[in-house]
Write a protein that holds these residues in place. Structure first.
Motif, PDB file in Angstrom:
ATOM      1  N   VAL A 135      28.105 -40.162  50.394  1.00 19.49           N
ATOM      2  CA  VAL A 135      29.322 -39.451  50.020  1.00 19.49           C
ATOM      3  C   VAL A 135      28.959 -38.061  49.509  1.00 19.49           C
ATOM      4  CG1 VAL A 135      31.353 -39.500  48.515  1.00 19.49           C
ATOM      5  CG2 VAL A 135      30.391 -41.634  49.355  1.00 19.49           C
ATOM      6  N   SER A 136      29.749 -37.069  49.893  1.00 20.48           N
ATOM      7  CA  SER A 136      29.594 -35.709  49.377  1.00 20.48           C
ATOM      8  C   SER A 136      30.739 -35.421  48.417  1.00 20.48           C
ATOM      9  CB  SER A 136      29.623 -34.707  50.529  1.00 20.48           C
ATOM     10  OG  SER A 136      29.609 -33.390  50.041  1.00 20.48           O
ATOM     11  N   VAL A 137      30.394 -34.915  47.234  1.00 21.40           N
ATOM     12  CA  VAL A 137      31.402 -34.583  46.225  1.00 21.40           C
ATOM     13  C   VAL A 137      31.138 -33.159  45.750  1.00 21.40           C
ATOM     14  CG1 VAL A 137      32.344 -35.158  43.956  1.00 21.40           C
ATOM     15  CG2 VAL A 137      31.545 -36.987  45.471  1.00 21.40           C
ATOM     16  N   ARG A 138      32.186 -32.337  45.718  1.00 28.25           N
ATOM     17  CA  ARG A 138      32.060 -30.958  45.246  1.00 28.25           C
ATOM     18  C   ARG A 138      32.924 -30.782  44.010  1.00 28.25           C
ATOM     19  NH1 ARG A 138      32.237 -26.513  49.751  1.00 28.25           N
ATOM     20  NH2 ARG A 138      30.568 -25.698  48.462  1.00 28.25           N
ATOM     21  N   THR A 139      32.322 -30.207  42.976  1.00 22.73           N
ATOM     22  CA  THR A 139      33.079 -29.861  41.778  1.00 22.73           C
ATOM     23  C   THR A 139      33.016 -28.344  41.624  1.00 22.73           C
ATOM     24  OG1 THR A 139      31.217 -29.983  40.231  1.00 22.73           O
ATOM     25  CG2 THR A 139      32.380 -32.056  40.716  1.00 22.73           C
ATOM     26  N   ALA A 140      33.627 -27.830  40.588  1.00 18.07           N
ATOM     27  CA  ALA A 140      33.625 -26.385  40.375  1.00 18.07           C
ATOM     28  C   ALA A 140      32.209 -25.844  40.173  1.00 18.07           C
ATOM     29  CB  ALA A 140      34.499 -26.027  39.172  1.00 18.07           C
ATOM     30  N   ARG A 141      31.315 -26.651  39.605  1.00 17.78           N
ATOM     31  CA  ARG A 141      29.963 -26.178  39.300  1.00 17.78           C
ATOM     32  C   ARG A 141      28.867 -26.806  40.136  1.00 17.78           C
ATOM     33  NH1 ARG A 141      28.522 -26.731  33.384  1.00 17.78           N
ATOM     34  NH2 ARG A 141      26.762 -25.516  34.121  1.00 17.78           N
ATOM     35  N   TRP A 142      29.119 -27.988  40.745  1.00 22.65           N
ATOM     36  CA  TRP A 142      28.046 -28.742  41.383  1.00 22.65           C
ATOM     37  C   TRP A 142      28.447 -29.268  42.757  1.00 22.65           C
ATOM     38  CZ3 TRP A 142      23.693 -28.310  38.701  1.00 22.65           C
ATOM     39  CH2 TRP A 142      23.777 -28.121  37.323  1.00 22.65           C
ATOM     40  N   ASP A 143      27.441 -29.427  43.621  1.00 18.91           N
ATOM     41  CA  ASP A 143      27.559 -30.182  44.872  1.00 18.91           C
ATOM     42  C   ASP A 143      26.717 -31.443  44.700  1.00 18.91           C
ATOM     43  OD1 ASP A 143      29.143 -28.360  46.277  1.00 18.91           O
ATOM     44  OD2 ASP A 143      27.407 -27.251  47.015  1.00 18.91           O
ATOM     45  N   PHE A 144      27.302 -32.607  44.942  1.00 24.64           N
ATOM     46  CA  PHE A 144      26.601 -33.878  44.811  1.00 24.64           C
ATOM     47  C   PHE A 144      26.518 -34.563  46.170  1.00 24.64           C
ATOM     48  CE2 PHE A 144      28.475 -33.296  40.637  1.00 24.64           C
ATOM     49  CZ  PHE A 144      27.498 -33.757  39.767  1.00 24.64           C
ATOM     50  N   ILE A 145      25.417 -35.237  46.427  1.00 27.02           N
ATOM     51  CA  ILE A 145      25.311 -36.204  47.518  1.00 27.02           C
ATOM     52  C   ILE A 145      24.989 -37.532  46.838  1.00 27.02           C
ATOM     53  CG2 ILE A 145      24.025 -36.983  49.540  1.00 27.02           C
ATOM     54  CD1 ILE A 145      25.669 -34.543  50.169  1.00 27.02           C
ATOM     55  N   PRO A 184      23.494 -26.857  41.958  1.00 27.22           N
ATOM     56  CA  PRO A 184      24.544 -25.949  41.500  1.00 27.22           C
ATOM     57  C   PRO A 184      25.250 -25.320  42.694  1.00 27.22           C
ATOM     58  CG  PRO A 184      22.360 -25.183  40.797  1.00 27.22           C
ATOM     59  CD  PRO A 184      22.161 -26.429  41.585  1.00 27.22           C
ATOM     60  N   ARG A 185      26.538 -25.117  42.563  1.00 26.13           N
ATOM     61  CA  ARG A 185      27.307 -24.464  43.628  1.00 26.13           C
ATOM     62  C   ARG A 185      26.892 -23.005  43.712  1.00 26.13           C
ATOM     63  NH1 ARG A 185      32.838 -26.128  44.748  1.00 26.13           N
ATOM     64  NH2 ARG A 185      32.643 -24.527  46.297  1.00 26.13           N
ATOM     65  N   ALA A 186      26.826 -22.495  44.918  1.00 26.64           N
ATOM     66  CA  ALA A 186      26.540 -21.075  45.121  1.00 26.64           C
ATOM     67  C   ALA A 186      27.736 -20.278  44.613  1.00 26.64           C
ATOM     68  CB  ALA A 186      26.297 -20.806  46.595  1.00 26.64           C
ATOM     69  N   GLU A 187      27.444 -19.166  43.986  1.00 25.86           N
ATOM     70  CA  GLU A 187      28.525 -18.303  43.501  1.00 25.86           C
ATOM     71  C   GLU A 187      29.281 -17.720  44.687  1.00 25.86           C
ATOM     72  OE1 GLU A 187      29.469 -17.720  40.354  1.00 25.86           O
ATOM     73  OE2 GLU A 187      27.955 -19.146  39.687  1.00 25.86           O
ATOM     74  N   ALA A 188      30.575 -17.626  44.554  1.00 23.40           N
ATOM     75  CA  ALA A 188      31.383 -16.989  45.602  1.00 23.40           C
ATOM     76  C   ALA A 188      31.070 -15.508  45.611  1.00 23.40           C
ATOM     77  CB  ALA A 188      32.870 -17.228  45.331  1.00 23.40           C
ATOM     78  N   PRO A 189      30.966 -14.916  46.790  1.00 23.24           N
ATOM     79  CA  PRO A 189      30.671 -13.480  46.836  1.00 23.24           C
ATOM     80  C   PRO A 189      31.774 -12.678  46.138  1.00 23.24           C
ATOM     81  CG  PRO A 189      31.149 -14.336  49.032  1.00 23.24           C
ATOM     82  CD  PRO A 189      31.160 -15.491  48.085  1.00 23.24           C
ATOM     83  N   SER A 190      31.396 -11.674  45.367  1.00 18.12           N
ATOM     84  CA  SER A 190      32.402 -10.876  44.675  1.00 18.12           C
ATOM     85  C   SER A 190      33.084  -9.969  45.688  1.00 18.12           C
ATOM     86  CB  SER A 190      31.761 -10.059  43.565  1.00 18.12           C
ATOM     87  OG  SER A 190      30.793  -9.189  44.110  1.00 18.12           O
ATOM     88  N   ARG A 191      34.361  -9.745  45.454  1.00 13.79           N
ATOM     89  CA  ARG A 191      35.135  -8.889  46.354  1.00 13.79           C
ATOM     90  C   ARG A 191      35.313  -7.533  45.710  1.00 13.79           C
ATOM     91  NH1 ARG A 191      39.762 -13.103  48.376  1.00 13.79           N
ATOM     92  NH2 ARG A 191      38.359 -14.381  49.602  1.00 13.79           N
ATOM     93  N   SER A 192      34.991  -6.532  46.468  1.00 17.02           N
ATOM     94  CA  SER A 192      35.141  -5.158  45.981  1.00 17.02           C
ATOM     95  C   SER A 192      36.587  -4.714  46.185  1.00 17.02           C
ATOM     96  CB  SER A 192      34.197  -4.225  46.739  1.00 17.02           C
ATOM     97  OG  SER A 192      34.422  -2.915  46.372  1.00 17.02           O
ATOM     98  N   THR A 193      37.138  -4.089  45.160  1.00 18.18           N
ATOM     99  CA  THR A 193      38.530  -3.619  45.262  1.00 18.18           C
ATOM    100  C   THR A 193      38.590  -2.097  45.370  1.00 18.18           C
ATOM    101  OG1 THR A 193      38.702  -3.590  42.862  1.00 18.18           O
ATOM    102  CG2 THR A 193      39.459  -5.593  44.010  1.00 18.18           C
ATOM    103  N   SER A 194      37.425  -1.447  45.582  1.00 17.29           N
ATOM    104  CA  SER A 194      37.453   0.013  45.677  1.00 17.29           C
ATOM    105  C   SER A 194      38.082   0.444  46.992  1.00 17.29           C
ATOM    106  CB  SER A 194      36.024   0.581  45.558  1.00 17.29           C
ATOM    107  OG  SER A 194      35.239   0.085  46.613  1.00 17.29           O
TER     108      SER A 194
END
Length: 61
Positions: free
Chosen positions: A15-25, A48-58
């Protein structure tokens, strides 16, 4: 659920489970006892979950 393998009254589930901070198998071993599936063992791997890429608003010129 990623995978189920059943032989007779024994089974293993992956089973794969994803939380806000972790990916579990999780790997869960089960036995069918008196007509009901029972968990007899569980092991897991956590990353640990990979950080989402930051979006530039410039604005572009």
């Amino acid at each position: 659920m990623l995978k189920v393998d059943v032989t007779g009254r024994a089974a293993v589930v992956k089973v794969s489970v994803r939380t806000a901070r972790w990916d579990f198998i999780d790997y869960i071993s089960l036995l069918k006892v008196d007509g009901r599936w029972r968990i007899v063992a569980k092991v897991h791997h956590r990353e640990p979950r990979a950080e989402a890429p930051s979006r530039s608003t410039s604005a572009s010129p």
